[in-house]
Design an enzyme around this catalytic site. Structure first.
Site, PDB file in Angstrom:
ATOM      1  N   GLY A  14      17.933  -2.604  -6.478  1.00 23.53           N
ATOM      2  CA  GLY A  14      18.074  -1.202  -6.086  1.00 23.53           C
ATOM      3  C   GLY A  14      18.984  -1.052  -4.872  1.00 23.53           C
ATOM      4  O   GLY A  14      18.878  -0.076  -4.131  1.00 23.53           O
ATOM      5  N   SER A  16      22.033  -0.307  -4.767  1.00 24.23           N
ATOM      6  CA  SER A  16      23.180   0.587  -4.969  1.00 24.23           C
ATOM      7  C   SER A  16      22.986   1.945  -4.311  1.00 24.23           C
ATOM      8  O   SER A  16      23.939   2.698  -4.146  1.00 24.23           O
ATOM      9  CB  SER A  16      23.434   0.780  -6.465  1.00 24.23           C
ATOM     10  OG  SER A  16      22.323   1.406  -7.084  1.00 24.23           O
ATOM     11  N   SER A 143       5.176   1.254  -0.085  1.00 22.90           N
ATOM     12  CA  SER A 143       5.210   2.656   0.348  1.00 22.90           C
ATOM     13  C   SER A 143       3.921   2.959   1.103  1.00 22.90           C
ATOM     14  O   SER A 143       2.943   2.212   0.980  1.00 22.90           O
ATOM     15  CB  SER A 143       5.301   3.579  -0.875  1.00 22.90           C
ATOM     16  OG  SER A 143       5.288   4.941  -0.474  1.00 22.90           O
ATOM     17  N   TYR A 157       2.607   6.205  -9.418  1.00 20.08           N
ATOM     18  CA  TYR A 157       3.473   5.632  -8.368  1.00 20.08           C
ATOM     19  C   TYR A 157       2.624   4.968  -7.279  1.00 20.08           C
ATOM     20  O   TYR A 157       2.869   3.822  -6.876  1.00 20.08           O
ATOM     21  CB  TYR A 157       4.341   6.746  -7.770  1.00 20.08           C
ATOM     22  CG  TYR A 157       5.186   6.305  -6.595  1.00 20.08           C
ATOM     23  CD1 TYR A 157       6.341   5.541  -6.795  1.00 20.08           C
ATOM     24  CD2 TYR A 157       4.835   6.641  -5.278  1.00 20.08           C
ATOM     25  CE1 TYR A 157       7.117   5.133  -5.723  1.00 20.08           C
ATOM     26  CE2 TYR A 157       5.612   6.235  -4.207  1.00 20.08           C
ATOM     27  CZ  TYR A 157       6.752   5.485  -4.426  1.00 20.08           C
ATOM     28  OH  TYR A 157       7.520   5.077  -3.363  1.00 20.08           O
ATOM     29  N   ALA A 159      -0.398   3.896  -7.454  1.00 22.65           N
ATOM     30  CA  ALA A 159      -1.064   2.693  -7.975  1.00 22.65           C
ATOM     31  C   ALA A 159      -0.087   1.523  -8.014  1.00 22.65           C
ATOM     32  O   ALA A 159      -0.440   0.382  -7.684  1.00 22.65           O
ATOM     33  CB  ALA A 159      -1.611   2.977  -9.376  1.00 22.65           C
ATOM     34  N   LYS A 161       2.484   1.045  -6.053  1.00 21.69           N
ATOM     35  CA  LYS A 161       2.817   0.611  -4.690  1.00 21.69           C
ATOM     36  C   LYS A 161       1.638  -0.135  -4.056  1.00 21.69           C
ATOM     37  O   LYS A 161       1.842  -1.078  -3.295  1.00 21.69           O
ATOM     38  CB  LYS A 161       3.228   1.829  -3.849  1.00 21.69           C
ATOM     39  CG  LYS A 161       4.543   2.470  -4.320  1.00 21.69           C
ATOM     40  CD  LYS A 161       5.732   1.626  -3.911  1.00 21.69           C
ATOM     41  CE  LYS A 161       6.799   1.496  -4.938  1.00 21.69           C
ATOM     42  NZ  LYS A 161       7.932   0.671  -4.523  1.00 21.69           N
ATOM     43  N   ILE A 190      11.838   8.502   3.718  1.00 23.52           N
ATOM     44  CA  ILE A 190      13.154   8.027   4.145  1.00 23.52           C
ATOM     45  C   ILE A 190      14.210   8.828   3.402  1.00 23.52           C
ATOM     46  O   ILE A 190      14.106   9.021   2.187  1.00 23.52           O
ATOM     47  CB  ILE A 190      13.316   6.516   3.825  1.00 23.52           C
ATOM     48  CG1 ILE A 190      12.103   5.708   4.329  1.00 23.52           C
ATOM     49  CG2 ILE A 190      14.620   5.991   4.402  1.00 23.52           C
ATOM     50  CD1 ILE A 190      11.833   5.774   5.815  1.00 23.52           C
TER      51      ILE A 190
HETATM   52  P1  NAP Z   1      16.705   5.816  -4.842  1.00 25.72           P
HETATM   53  O1  NAP Z   1      17.540   6.441  -3.778  1.00 25.72           O
HETATM   54  O2  NAP Z   1      16.397   6.600  -6.050  1.00 25.72           O
HETATM   55  O3  NAP Z   1      17.337   4.414  -5.262  1.00 25.72           O
HETATM   56  C1  NAP Z   1      16.654   3.620  -6.215  1.00 25.72           C
HETATM   57  C2  NAP Z   1      17.433   2.368  -6.481  1.00 25.72           C
HETATM   58  O4  NAP Z   1      16.707   1.566  -7.429  1.00 25.72           O
HETATM   59  C3  NAP Z   1      18.795   2.644  -7.101  1.00 25.72           C
HETATM   60  O5  NAP Z   1      19.705   1.653  -6.661  1.00 25.72           O
HETATM   61  C4  NAP Z   1      18.516   2.484  -8.600  1.00 25.72           C
HETATM   62  O6  NAP Z   1      19.728   2.178  -9.301  1.00 25.72           O
HETATM   63  C5  NAP Z   1      17.542   1.314  -8.569  1.00 25.72           C
HETATM   64  N1  NAP Z   1      16.738   1.212  -9.779  1.00 25.72           N
HETATM   65  C6  NAP Z   1      15.904   2.141 -10.320  1.00 25.72           C
HETATM   66  N2  NAP Z   1      15.379   1.678 -11.465  1.00 25.72           N
HETATM   67  C7  NAP Z   1      15.887   0.418 -11.649  1.00 25.72           C
HETATM   68  C8  NAP Z   1      15.730  -0.562 -12.660  1.00 25.72           C
HETATM   69  N3  NAP Z   1      14.945  -0.380 -13.737  1.00 25.72           N
HETATM   70  N4  NAP Z   1      16.408  -1.734 -12.527  1.00 25.72           N
HETATM   71  C9  NAP Z   1      17.209  -1.939 -11.463  1.00 25.72           C
HETATM   72  N5  NAP Z   1      17.388  -1.057 -10.480  1.00 25.72           N
HETATM   73  C10 NAP Z   1      16.737   0.123 -10.579  1.00 25.72           C
HETATM   74  O7  NAP Z   1      15.290   5.384  -4.251  1.00 25.72           O
HETATM   75  P2  NAP Z   1      14.842   5.056  -2.734  1.00 25.72           P
HETATM   76  O8  NAP Z   1      14.290   6.281  -2.160  1.00 25.72           O
HETATM   77  O9  NAP Z   1      15.887   4.302  -2.026  1.00 25.72           O
HETATM   78  O10 NAP Z   1      13.610   4.081  -3.036  1.00 25.72           O
HETATM   79  C11 NAP Z   1      13.783   2.672  -3.039  1.00 25.72           C
HETATM   80  C12 NAP Z   1      12.430   1.991  -2.926  1.00 25.72           C
HETATM   81  O11 NAP Z   1      11.779   2.464  -1.756  1.00 25.72           O
HETATM   82  C13 NAP Z   1      11.486   2.287  -4.086  1.00 25.72           C
HETATM   83  O12 NAP Z   1      10.740   1.120  -4.393  1.00 25.72           O
HETATM   84  C14 NAP Z   1      10.563   3.349  -3.537  1.00 25.72           C
HETATM   85  O13 NAP Z   1       9.296   3.325  -4.129  1.00 25.72           O
HETATM   86  C15 NAP Z   1      10.494   2.927  -2.085  1.00 25.72           C
HETATM   87  N6  NAP Z   1      10.121   4.014  -1.171  1.00 25.72           N
HETATM   88  C16 NAP Z   1      10.988   5.042  -0.912  1.00 25.72           C
HETATM   89  C17 NAP Z   1      10.615   6.035  -0.011  1.00 25.72           C
HETATM   90  C18 NAP Z   1      11.535   7.154   0.383  1.00 25.72           C
HETATM   91  O14 NAP Z   1      11.124   7.994   1.187  1.00 25.72           O
HETATM   92  N7  NAP Z   1      12.757   7.209  -0.086  1.00 25.72           N
HETATM   93  C19 NAP Z   1       9.354   5.990   0.596  1.00 25.72           C
HETATM   94  C20 NAP Z   1       8.496   4.941   0.291  1.00 25.72           C
HETATM   95  C21 NAP Z   1       8.901   3.941  -0.585  1.00 25.72           C
HETATM   96  P3  NAP Z   1      19.882   2.519 -10.876  1.00 25.72           P
HETATM   97  O15 NAP Z   1      19.157   3.808 -11.129  1.00 25.72           O
HETATM   98  O16 NAP Z   1      21.357   2.591 -11.095  1.00 25.72           O
HETATM   99  O17 NAP Z   1      19.275   1.365 -11.582  1.00 25.72           O
END
Ligand code: NAP
Length: 259
Positions: A14, A16, A143, A157, A159, A161, A190
């Site tokens: 992830g 990207s 998370s 989600y 569950a 995490k 974030i």
């Molecule tokens: P995001 O901006 O939507 O980015 C998600 C990333 O994961 C993208 O690079 C996406 O690329 C990749 N991805 C999704 N499904 C995938 C798959 N099947 N195989 C490979 N790559 C995949 O999300 P984010 O907010 O950065 O979240 C990233 C992580 O942080 C997640 O685990 C999320 O649960 C955790 N998190 C985020 C927050 C927050 O506030 N943002 C808070 C707590 C935890 P593609 O779609 O191109 O594959």
């Protein structure tokens, strides 16, 4: 000052977008060689170009973290490109919102596969590389949602995490024989592409409920992950750290108003 991770081969799933891209940028700025693994090639190549323009080393491998063959390919490609795997940042995840009354079994499985099963698959696939290297590091992006808090629409989600944290306790014991640690970062809210998709109202109300009065930056998570990946964290395993600007602390709305 942490010991350098320069030259360390690092997979960021992830990487990207969002938090993963932040982790990739922070690690590359410290000289790590970063393999960005995601499904979408366009965003992945753009993230690589951004890191390279800043003087870092990165490559992209198209990967679906929920698919065992794809994950094995990711690890093989990383070993071939950077000469092994030293650090795995298991970060890729999705957070579609759907309330239980409307949640289908497929909705549940989809989130579990991408968020939880993927953590197992990525760790499993890296074990031979860690064994060869004689050491390794795994940093999982969990998370606060699930392990600490709840939010309507995110039962699956949350569950997934919480499941990651359950997984890492036993994984830490099993990985110890490979001199490998596994720890988790638990982000609050974030500012990422994924979070932006939830809408401005969500972003505004979240920022207002955080004692530090802002959403986190992706680098806030990258820096916490960097500690777990460092030599200085060699004796820390099976642990987790909340990085949320104090979001889980207030006991009531009044407590927030008092700040
Ligand atoms: P995001 O901006 O939507 O980015 C998600 C990333 O994961 C993208 O690079 C996406 O690329 C990749 N991805 C999704 N499904 C995938 C798959 N099947 N195989 C490979 N790559 C995949 O999300 P984010 O907010 O950065 O979240 C990233 C992580 O942080 C997640 O685990 C999320 O649960 C955790 N998190 C985020 C927050 C927050 O506030 N943002 C808070 C707590 C935890 P593609 O779609 O191109 O594959």
């Amino acid at each position: 000052m942490l010991t350098s991770i320069a030259g360390k081969s690092t997979i960021v799933t992830g990487g990207s977008k969002g938090i993963g891209k932040g982790i990739a940028r922070v690690f590359a700025a410290q000289g790590a060689h970063v393999m960005i693994a995601a499904r979408g090639a366009e965003a992945g190549e753009a993230a690589v170009a951004e890191i390279q323009a800043a003087g870092g080393t990165a490559a992209f491998h198209q990967t679906d973290v929920a698919d065992w063959d794809s994950v094995q390919d990711m690890v093989a490609a990383t070993a071939e490109t950077f000469g092994g795997v030293d650090i795995l940042c298991a970060n890729a995840g999705i957070f579609p919102q759907v309330k239980l009354i409307d949640m289908s079994p497929d909705d549940w499985d989809g989130v579990m596969n991408v968020n939880l099963k993927s953590t197992f698959l990525c760790v499993k696939a890296c074990i031979p590389a860690f064994e060869t290297a004689g050491k390794g590091r795994v940093v999982v992006t969990s998370s606060i949602t699930g392990p600490v808090t709840g939010f309507p629409g995110w039962a699956h989600y949350g569950a997934s995490k919480s499941g990651q944290l359950g997984f890492l306790k036993t994984a830490a014991m099993e990985l110890a024989r490979y001199n490998t640690t596994i720890n988790a970062v638990m982000p609050g809210n974030i500012f990422t592409e994924g979070l932006q998709d939830l809408g401005q109202e969500y972003l505004d109300t979240m920022a207002a409920s955080i004692p530090l009065k802002r959403l986190g930056a992706v680098e806030d998570i990258g820096n916490a992950a960097l500690f777990f990946a460092s030599d200085e964290a060699a004796y820390v395993t099976g642990q987790q750290i909340v990085v949320d600007g104090g979001q889980i602390l207030p006991e009531s709305l009044e407590a927030i108003d008092e700040i």
